[in-house]
Design a protein around this motif. Structure first.
Motif, PDB file in Angstrom:
ATOM      1  N   ASN A 193     -19.391  24.032 -23.305  1.00  0.00           N
ATOM      2  CA  ASN A 193     -20.339  23.953 -24.403  1.00  0.00           C
ATOM      3  C   ASN A 193     -21.772  23.955 -23.881  1.00  0.00           C
ATOM      4  OD1 ASN A 193     -18.367  23.861 -26.335  1.00  0.00           O
ATOM      5  ND2 ASN A 193     -18.223  21.632 -26.342  1.00  0.00           N
ATOM      6  N   ASN A 244     -13.181  24.639 -28.730  1.00  0.00           N
ATOM      7  CA  ASN A 244     -13.772  24.613 -27.399  1.00  0.00           C
ATOM      8  C   ASN A 244     -14.021  26.049 -26.964  1.00  0.00           C
ATOM      9  OD1 ASN A 244     -14.659  23.683 -24.863  1.00  0.00           O
ATOM     10  ND2 ASN A 244     -13.078  22.098 -24.808  1.00  0.00           N
ATOM     11  N   ASP A 258     -13.453  15.327 -23.813  1.00  0.00           N
ATOM     12  CA  ASP A 258     -14.828  15.783 -23.649  1.00  0.00           C
ATOM     13  C   ASP A 258     -14.896  17.314 -23.731  1.00  0.00           C
ATOM     14  OD1 ASP A 258     -15.406  13.155 -23.288  1.00  0.00           O
ATOM     15  OD2 ASP A 258     -15.925  13.306 -21.152  1.00  0.00           O
ATOM     16  N   GLY A 259     -15.856  17.830 -24.463  1.00  0.00           N
ATOM     17  CA  GLY A 259     -16.026  19.265 -24.612  1.00  0.00           C
ATOM     18  C   GLY A 259     -15.384  19.830 -25.863  1.00  0.00           C
TER      19      GLY A 259
END
Length: 200
Positions: free
Chosen positions: A2, A54, A25-26
């Motif tokens: 990201n 994602n 995360d992400g």
């Protein structure tokens, strides 16, 4: 991914997440599901349509796959899936697993179909497979390919050999690029071993 845009046009990019780091995360989570990472797997725990996306909006041609495990039978309106060329929750393609026979019955008595669908505000089914098993609490792999206007998908039990051919293929020109997204509308789904590679 990201923070740093990545393109697959060079043929050298790869994205993986097995959630062994204990976090998501992400991933950008939207919708009504309660997403969480537990025991190195990514899970949902509510009965609402939800997405976790994602990757990069500029991705064009790629192959994405994920291992999926369901807990309990799906009703006729519930599904699990992998979105490709995901722009937002109103525009994307999806390789979708849904119940076709004995929906909501015994968890190992129902039959399922694999579909390639297009969401452009409303859902359009592009092509469907024949019925197959999707046993409760067993790992299955869902794989989708998008190359130019060609969309393909296949689905198999993870402990068996990957089929050589895709189960379904269709041509559609609506979306040319986008992220991936895990998506579900059922109460309990587990995802693991997400892999995205550029199409050769």
């Amino acid at each position: 991914f990201n923070a740093i845009p990545v393109s697959f046009e060079s043929g050298t990019g790869i994205f993986t997440d097995d959630f062994s780091d204990g976090n998501s995360d992400g991933w950008t989570e939207t919708g009504g599901a309660n997403w969480n990472v537990a025991s190195t797997q990514y899970k949902t725990a509510s009965n609402n349509a939800a997405f976790s996306s994602n990757g990069c909006a500029a991705w064009q041609d790629y192959v994405a796959q994920v291992d999926i495990q369901r807990n309990g039978s799906l009703s006729a309106t519930e599904y699990v899936g992998l979105a490709i060329r995901y722009l937002d929750s109103d525009q994307y393609y999806m390789a979708k697993i849904s119940c076709s026979t004995n929906c909501g019955g015994g968890p190992n008595d129902d039959q399922y179909i694999l579909e390639l669908v297009k969401i452009d505000i409303n859902e359009t089914t592009l092509v469907s497979s024949a019925a197959f098993d999707f046993d409760n609490n067993e790992d299955y792999t869902l794989k989708a390919s998008v190359v130019g206007d060609d969309l393909s998908a296949k689905f198999w039990k993870t402990s068996t050999t990957e089929p050589a051919d895709y189960d379904i293929t269709i041509v559609d020109t609506s979306f040319t690029q986008g992220q991936i997204a895990l998506t579900t509308s059922t109460s309990s789904t587990t995802y693991d071993n997400v892999i995205v590679t550029p199409s050769s």
